[in-house]
Enzyme design. Structure first.
Site, PDB file in Angstrom:
ATOM      1  CB  VAL A 130      -0.882  -0.060   1.229  1.00 24.22           C
ATOM      2  CG1 VAL A 130      -1.856   1.247   1.070  1.00 24.22           C
ATOM      3  CG2 VAL A 130      -1.778  -1.128   1.380  1.00 24.22           C
ATOM      4  CB  CYS A 131       1.078   4.205   0.549  1.00 26.74           C
ATOM      5  SG  CYS A 131       1.626   6.063   0.548  1.00 26.74           S
ATOM      6  CB  THR A 132       5.796   4.791  -0.100  1.00 32.08           C
ATOM      7  OG1 THR A 132       5.564   5.139   1.234  1.00 32.08           O
ATOM      8  CG2 THR A 132       5.494   6.357  -0.671  1.00 32.08           C
TER       9      THR A 132
END
Length: 236
Positions: free
Chosen positions: A108-110
């Site tokens: 998720v995300c970075t």
């Protein structure tokens, strides 16, 4: 009765809590709506001491890396602490080892940058936070501006709130769509954002510019961390 799914979320200091707790809330619904196979969800870190997040609260790991079972799903969330993970061989080795045998390799995300540093995104389409999208190239990934991206057994979510979309999408793959929809109803995931500022494509230009100015130094540090990690990553 089949064996329960083994789902592991890596938690770490200065993570963005919603990157993990959004998916966690979704995954926690699997045993209720799908007791066969069910699921065991693990919060994984080097030790069992509570880790800080970027939003005041702390999160307590449930198992150490050494205690982790072989995972069906490994998920790496993102946050400011990702910069340190990119240079942490113990974390990268764990993610690479579990990712090599997992049915699903996810982020998720970075957290996608950590998968990249572990050599797990070479040639794969992937999503991440919009501000880090240009960094995926360094790891051989194909940046994809979508909320959730499935490419083979890689499933990556965009920034922060995309973690809920990501997890529901993954549950449909792990179990079935009906289970994912039941969990969505349970958590009343029916978003209707009050503003259209959730993407640089729709946010007011002055808001985007202000954000970029405020995060310029942070972005520079991350770009440097990505460059070091890319140079050290294993050859595919």
């Amino acid at each position: 009765m089949t064996q329960p799914l083994q789902i592991g979320l890596v938690v770490f200091p200065e993570m963005t809590q919603l990157d993990a707790t959004g998916p966690l809330q979704v995954f926690a619904g699997i045993p209720f709506f799908a007791p066969d196979p069910g699921a065991e969800v693990h919060l994984l870190w080097k030790d069992l001491e509570p880790v800080s997040t970027d939003a005041i609260m702390t999160i307590t790991p449930t198992k150490t890396f050494a205690q982790s079972p072989p995972l069906d799903v490994i998920c790496v969330p993102g946050g400011p602490g990702v910069d340190a993970l990119l240079g942490d061989s113990e974390v990268i080795d764990f993610v690479r080892s579990q990712g090599s045998g997992a049915r699903w390799v996810t982020s998720v995300c970075t957290g996608a940058l950590v998968l990249g540093a572990a050599g797990l995104l070479d040639g794969y389409r992937a999503a991440t936070h919009w501000a880090a999208m240009g960094m995926l190239d360094a790891f051989g990934a194909v940046p994809t501006d979508e909320r959730v991206v499935i490419d083979g057994n890689r499933v990556t979510g965009g920034g922060v709130t995309a973690g809920v979309d990501f997890a529901l999408t993954l549950v449909a793959e792990l179990v079935d769509r009906a289970t994912a929809e039941a969990i969505q109803l349970r958590i009343e995931y029916n978003p209707a954002p009050p503003f259209a500022a959730g993407s640089p494509a729709t946010a007011p230009a002055e808001v985007v510019e202000d954000y970029r100015e405020r995060t310029a130094a942070y972005q520079a540090r991350r770009i440097a961390a990505v460059a070091r990690a890319a140079a050290a990553r294993p050859t595919p």
